[in-house]
Design a protein around this motif. Structure first.
Motif, PDB file in Angstrom:
ATOM      1  N   ALA A  59      -9.162  -8.206   0.369  1.00  0.00           N
ATOM      2  CA  ALA A  59      -7.912  -8.446   1.083  1.00  0.00           C
ATOM      3  C   ALA A  59      -7.356  -7.181   1.736  1.00  0.00           C
ATOM      4  CB  ALA A  59      -6.887  -9.054   0.125  1.00  0.00           C
ATOM      5  N   THR A  78      -9.417   4.170   3.557  1.00  0.00           N
ATOM      6  CA  THR A  78      -8.563   3.031   3.221  1.00  0.00           C
ATOM      7  C   THR A  78      -7.689   3.299   2.009  1.00  0.00           C
ATOM      8  OG1 THR A  78      -8.546   0.670   2.675  1.00  0.00           O
ATOM      9  CG2 THR A  78     -10.401   1.957   1.816  1.00  0.00           C
ATOM     10  N   LEU A  79      -6.493   2.751   2.052  1.00  0.00           N
ATOM     11  CA  LEU A  79      -5.609   2.712   0.885  1.00  0.00           C
ATOM     12  C   LEU A  79      -5.346   1.259   0.493  1.00  0.00           C
ATOM     13  CD1 LEU A  79      -3.169   5.570   1.963  1.00  0.00           C
ATOM     14  CD2 LEU A  79      -4.669   5.617  -0.033  1.00  0.00           C
ATOM     15  N   GLY A  80      -6.234   0.363   0.941  1.00  0.00           N
ATOM     16  CA  GLY A  80      -6.072  -1.058   0.594  1.00  0.00           C
ATOM     17  C   GLY A  80      -5.089  -1.785   1.494  1.00  0.00           C
ATOM     18  N   LEU A  83      -3.469  -7.640   5.043  1.00  0.00           N
ATOM     19  CA  LEU A  83      -3.241  -8.975   4.489  1.00  0.00           C
ATOM     20  C   LEU A  83      -1.894  -9.044   3.760  1.00  0.00           C
ATOM     21  CD1 LEU A  83      -5.310 -11.152   5.219  1.00  0.00           C
ATOM     22  CD2 LEU A  83      -5.730 -11.432   2.796  1.00  0.00           C
ATOM     23  N   PRO A  85       2.011 -10.322   3.029  1.00  0.00           N
ATOM     24  CA  PRO A  85       2.476 -11.705   2.898  1.00  0.00           C
ATOM     25  C   PRO A  85       3.161 -12.254   4.151  1.00  0.00           C
ATOM     26  CG  PRO A  85       3.423 -10.275   1.177  1.00  0.00           C
ATOM     27  CD  PRO A  85       2.671  -9.401   2.095  1.00  0.00           C
ATOM     28  N   THR A 107       5.187  -4.116   2.455  1.00  0.00           N
ATOM     29  CA  THR A 107       4.318  -4.035   1.278  1.00  0.00           C
ATOM     30  C   THR A 107       3.021  -3.263   1.558  1.00  0.00           C
ATOM     31  OG1 THR A 107       3.184  -6.101   1.799  1.00  0.00           O
ATOM     32  CG2 THR A 107       5.178  -6.280   0.487  1.00  0.00           C
ATOM     33  N   MET A 108       2.957  -2.574   2.718  1.00  0.00           N
ATOM     34  CA  MET A 108       1.771  -1.755   2.994  1.00  0.00           C
ATOM     35  C   MET A 108       1.779  -0.510   2.105  1.00  0.00           C
ATOM     36  SD  MET A 108      -0.158  -3.174   5.267  1.00  0.00           S
ATOM     37  CE  MET A 108      -0.914  -2.308   6.627  1.00  0.00           C
ATOM     38  N   PRO A 109       0.605   0.125   1.899  1.00  0.00           N
ATOM     39  CA  PRO A 109       0.521   1.293   1.014  1.00  0.00           C
ATOM     40  C   PRO A 109       1.484   2.425   1.370  1.00  0.00           C
ATOM     41  CG  PRO A 109      -1.677   0.560   1.610  1.00  0.00           C
ATOM     42  CD  PRO A 109      -0.722  -0.266   2.419  1.00  0.00           C
ATOM     43  N   ALA A 147      -0.576  10.398   4.527  1.00  0.00           N
ATOM     44  CA  ALA A 147      -1.310   9.736   3.444  1.00  0.00           C
ATOM     45  C   ALA A 147      -2.793   9.586   3.789  1.00  0.00           C
ATOM     46  CB  ALA A 147      -0.702   8.372   3.153  1.00  0.00           C
ATOM     47  N   ALA A 150      -4.613  12.873   3.775  1.00  0.00           N
ATOM     48  CA  ALA A 150      -4.892  13.267   2.391  1.00  0.00           C
ATOM     49  C   ALA A 150      -6.093  12.497   1.861  1.00  0.00           C
ATOM     50  CB  ALA A 150      -3.667  13.020   1.511  1.00  0.00           C
ATOM     51  N   ARG A 151      -6.110  11.203   2.136  1.00  0.00           N
ATOM     52  CA  ARG A 151      -7.224  10.352   1.677  1.00  0.00           C
ATOM     53  C   ARG A 151      -8.552  10.828   2.280  1.00  0.00           C
ATOM     54  NH1 ARG A 151      -8.552   7.395  -2.367  1.00  0.00           N
ATOM     55  NH2 ARG A 151      -9.700   5.492  -1.985  1.00  0.00           N
ATOM     56  N   ALA A 171       8.228  12.420   1.699  1.00  0.00           N
ATOM     57  CA  ALA A 171       6.939  11.737   1.505  1.00  0.00           C
ATOM     58  C   ALA A 171       5.833  12.477   2.256  1.00  0.00           C
ATOM     59  CB  ALA A 171       7.022  10.285   1.958  1.00  0.00           C
ATOM     60  N   GLY A 174       5.052  15.489   0.334  1.00  0.00           N
ATOM     61  CA  GLY A 174       4.419  15.081  -0.925  1.00  0.00           C
ATOM     62  C   GLY A 174       2.929  14.827  -0.760  1.00  0.00           C
ATOM     63  N   TYR A 175       2.543  14.216   0.354  1.00  0.00           N
ATOM     64  CA  TYR A 175       1.122  13.964   0.622  1.00  0.00           C
ATOM     65  C   TYR A 175       0.402  15.241   1.064  1.00  0.00           C
ATOM     66  CZ  TYR A 175       1.800   8.837   0.537  1.00  0.00           C
ATOM     67  OH  TYR A 175       2.052   7.542   0.171  1.00  0.00           O
TER      68      TYR A 175
ATOM     69  N   PRO B  85      -4.364  -3.585  -4.039  1.00  0.00           N
ATOM     70  CA  PRO B  85      -5.669  -2.945  -3.855  1.00  0.00           C
ATOM     71  C   PRO B  85      -6.213  -2.263  -5.114  1.00  0.00           C
ATOM     72  CG  PRO B  85      -4.021  -2.090  -2.273  1.00  0.00           C
ATOM     73  CD  PRO B  85      -3.301  -2.989  -3.211  1.00  0.00           C
ATOM     74  N   LEU B  87      -8.721   0.935  -5.561  1.00  0.00           N
ATOM     75  CA  LEU B  87      -9.303   1.994  -4.732  1.00  0.00           C
ATOM     76  C   LEU B  87     -10.238   2.883  -5.538  1.00  0.00           C
ATOM     77  CD1 LEU B  87      -5.891   3.085  -3.148  1.00  0.00           C
ATOM     78  CD2 LEU B  87      -7.569   1.529  -2.118  1.00  0.00           C
ATOM     79  N   THR B 107       2.212  -1.206  -4.079  1.00  0.00           N
ATOM     80  CA  THR B 107       2.266  -1.998  -2.851  1.00  0.00           C
ATOM     81  C   THR B 107       2.843  -3.397  -3.090  1.00  0.00           C
ATOM     82  OG1 THR B 107       0.044  -2.885  -3.156  1.00  0.00           O
ATOM     83  CG2 THR B 107       0.206  -0.801  -1.990  1.00  0.00           C
ATOM     84  N   ALA B 342      -1.083  12.140  -4.729  1.00  0.00           N
ATOM     85  CA  ALA B 342      -0.644  12.136  -3.327  1.00  0.00           C
ATOM     86  C   ALA B 342      -1.515  13.046  -2.470  1.00  0.00           C
ATOM     87  CB  ALA B 342       0.830  12.559  -3.239  1.00  0.00           C
ATOM     88  N   ARG B 343      -1.722  14.285  -2.887  1.00  0.00           N
ATOM     89  CA  ARG B 343      -2.399  15.261  -2.028  1.00  0.00           C
ATOM     90  C   ARG B 343      -3.918  15.121  -2.022  1.00  0.00           C
ATOM     91  NH1 ARG B 343       1.373  18.439  -4.590  1.00  0.00           N
ATOM     92  NH2 ARG B 343      -0.261  19.413  -5.841  1.00  0.00           N
ATOM     93  N   HIS B 345      -5.597  12.190  -2.986  1.00  0.00           N
ATOM     94  CA  HIS B 345      -6.091  10.817  -2.779  1.00  0.00           C
ATOM     95  C   HIS B 345      -5.238   9.986  -1.837  1.00  0.00           C
ATOM     96  CE1 HIS B 345      -8.762  11.705  -6.150  1.00  0.00           C
ATOM     97  NE2 HIS B 345      -7.703  12.108  -6.832  1.00  0.00           N
ATOM     98  N   GLY B 346      -4.081  10.512  -1.377  1.00  0.00           N
ATOM     99  CA  GLY B 346      -3.224   9.753  -0.469  1.00  0.00           C
ATOM    100  C   GLY B 346      -2.445   8.636  -1.127  1.00  0.00           C
ATOM    101  N   LEU B 387      11.756   9.879  -4.527  1.00  0.00           N
ATOM    102  CA  LEU B 387      11.838  10.998  -3.592  1.00  0.00           C
ATOM    103  C   LEU B 387      13.275  11.436  -3.342  1.00  0.00           C
ATOM    104  CD1 LEU B 387       9.112   9.898  -1.060  1.00  0.00           C
ATOM    105  CD2 LEU B 387       8.991  11.787  -2.695  1.00  0.00           C
TER     106      LEU B 387
END
Lengths: 390, 390
Positions: A59, A78-80, A83, A85, A107-109, A147, A150-151, A171, A174-175, B85, B87, B107, B342-343, B345-346, B387
């Motif tokens: 998803a 990806t952070l998932g 999809l 709601p 509701t996104m990451p 984000a 960082a990923r 934020a 933080g990332y 998700p 991950l 999420t 955060a840093r 893995h995002g 935050l």
């Protein structure tokens, strides 16, 4: 499986018609400096088979990978995301005669729809050799780039105008992104970003200044279709417009689904803008093919404070080709809509994401939407980062 | 379709073994005052058919509706929660020898795993005639109750201890809930809530003091199984423990899946608690069947500040029956883990949600997890509401 099966063919400029190879890093059209868009090999491809294949996949928006630009599974960052709601809102007191639905990208990451574009653009940039990235942002796009960078394990710099909600700046930091603050709108932050970054080798991920964030936004359209088509597509989609990639992305998704024989008719697309920053709605009303910059722009929704959206021809085209329209809403109505969504429906929306709810009454009164129609509001982001500022 | 197809049979007390009818409102065991749990008619039910059926359903936790307690589709109070998700984290420098995964409940619609329990408990309470609700909370559960009560159109009151992050209090108020502040832990807030609400007719949604929040938490286990089983279940699940319903819920899910022939072996469950508030880990090490209250509790993670978790027998049972264990982490390690997630893995995690990452090194050193194993960390909530406090 190392290949995504992406059907990406080349890039094209809709304004001057030229084609550009997609296998190397691209920004804007080399001829007219307009936005470039990805083109796919859809002829004779089995759309119905695809419809069945995607339902068994995880998803996330990467379930649509054949119609996304990334070639190698390994490059997917990806952070998932995806999809998100779609919720029935029931009777909205201000617009009882219409059936109201809401898609919740809060509701996104990273808390907003910006994760869609950044996941795809960062993945593709990384695949094509990018090692450093930057973006000017009103907040959400910066958080998303921070984000996903960082990923991906790559450094990023975010240019924020003054007045960005403090939680968003924190934020980004933080990332692990660098933050540069300055200017009063995203346009000013963008000008300053391009001046500072010029020749430095970092890649610019500004809205429509590279071709792939729009491809990520396209997944909004794919999801609306996948989630709603079995029970009935919306007649109209009401969407808040700042940079406008969302509308352009959804339009492109629907056109591709039509080409595949998977969708009969496009939902009508409506752009919602603040009364004091409405370049797209003004251009629609004036019958112009391009927006002119809005003077003295002001808005309670920082993400909608885009006085001169880049690529406005494409935004206006998406709205007109879908037989949609626009509406402007007052700041007080936007803030009231934030409260109504939370207290009446249990939904946390940012001011941007609440603007479509504020526009409902107007669209009904102007008979842009009609009694009995199914209307989908797009909530582009969570209200949580705004709570610290109130 | 008006019925959910729920297989709910009755409620049972695991301590004294009695059964209680499930068709009326229930709180704790009428005999021993321990927690009550839902029991389902699983005999001869077609688990394999169910496995296929759920994959075609919308991406929310209600896809598992046959094994949830709500009877009528109309009572379902949903914000699109669930199917969050999972991950791959890649190599974690502190624990290179293990394969690390993370499930991201940041999420969820209200920013934390608490949406699971509240969606199910509010739906069922509403179905059984409840008209007013309250909960003591360290923050996330209060935000979730406020949102789901708003979605249900019912009033709610949230009791928060002093020191709750400001963004969480504002979110409760934003959703239209009443907020009462007082006490320094959730235990004190709970005592004050029960004193004030006594005889007032509002329903208490405290952890394990009604039977259905645990049913919502069960979906964490269903999702881990649905998302991971095809490629390999985790050997161990590392979970932060405050009230402990999450561990109890996952354990119940895995046992039900085993009963249906859909799961061979339970993943080992590990409880992570702060060094200065670790009643469950202490009871594990001391071989006790019940936790004793922790004196002078302190933690950088407000949600883990539960000195005397109600229903500790059930938490300890879940850990022992799964052949798991526990670990304690220092406050500085928790905050460092927030930054690393955060840093590196995002991923935005609350202090609670980052605690399992902090525990990895310890679990590996103690050989609780072994090189080559697949370990799933559970991030219970987003870091965004924190935050504003930093």
């Amino acid at each position: 499986m190392s290949s995504t099966g992406s059907l990406l063919a080349h890039l094209e400029c809709r304004a001057c018609g030229i084609e550009v190879p997609a296998d190397r890093l691209a920004t804007v059209c080399p001829t007219c400096s307009g936005p470039l868009f990805a083109s796919y090999r859809l002829n004779h491809w089995n759309g119905r088979g695809w419809r069945e294949a995607i339902s068994g996949r995880a998803a996330t928006l990467w379930r649509y990978r054949e119609l996304l630009p990334v070639q190698s599974v390994k490059a997917i960052t990806t952070l998932g995301e995806g999809l998100t709601p779609i919720l029935a809102l029931g009777a909205v007191p201000e617009a009882k005669e219409i059936e109201v639905w809401l898609k919740d990208d809060g509701t996104m990451p990273t808390g907003s729809f910006k994760a869609r574009g950044m996941s795809v653009a960062v993945s593709r940039a990384r695949e094509l050799g990018v090692r450093r990235m930057y973006v000017p942002s009103a907040g959400n796009a910066g958080v998303a780039l921070a984000a996903y960078a960082a990923r991906a394990g790559l450094p990023a710099r975010v240019y924020l105008p003054q007045g960005t909600p403090a939680a968003m700046e924190r934020a980004c930091l933080g990332y692990g992104a660098e933050v540069v603050k300055g200017g009063s709108t995203i346009g000013e932050a963008g000008a300053s970003a391009r001046r500072i970054e010029s020749g430095g080798g970092a890649f610019d991920l500004s809205t429509l200044r590279e071709p792939y964030r729009a491809e990520g936004k396209k997944t909004m359209g794919f999801e609306i279709w996948e989630q709603m088509a079995p029970d009935g597509m919306p007649d109209a989609i009401v969407y808040p417009t700042g940079g406008g990639t969302g509308l352009v992305g959804m339009y492109r998704a629907f056109v591709q689904l039509q080409a595949l024989g998977l969708l009969e008719q496009l939902p009508r697309l409506y752009s919602v803008q603040p009364e004091n920053c409405a370049p797209i709605v003004r251009a629609l009303r004036d019958g112009k093919s391009q927006a002119t910059p809005w003077e003295g722009a002001k808005s309670a929704a920082p993400g909608l404070l885009v006085p001169a959206p880049f690529g406005s021809e494409r935004i206006l085209e998406a709205i007109r080709e879908s037989r949609g329209g626009g509406a402007t809403v007052a700041d007080h109505a936007i803030l009231e809509a934030v409260g109504h969504l939370a207290r009446r429906h249990g939904i946390s929306a940012s001011p941007e994401g609440a603007a479509p709810y504020a526009a409902l009454e107007i669209l009904l009164r102007e008979r842009a939407v009609r009694p009995g129609e199914r209307v989908l509001l797009y909530n582009t982001g969570s209200g949580i980062p705004f709570l610290s500022a109130s």
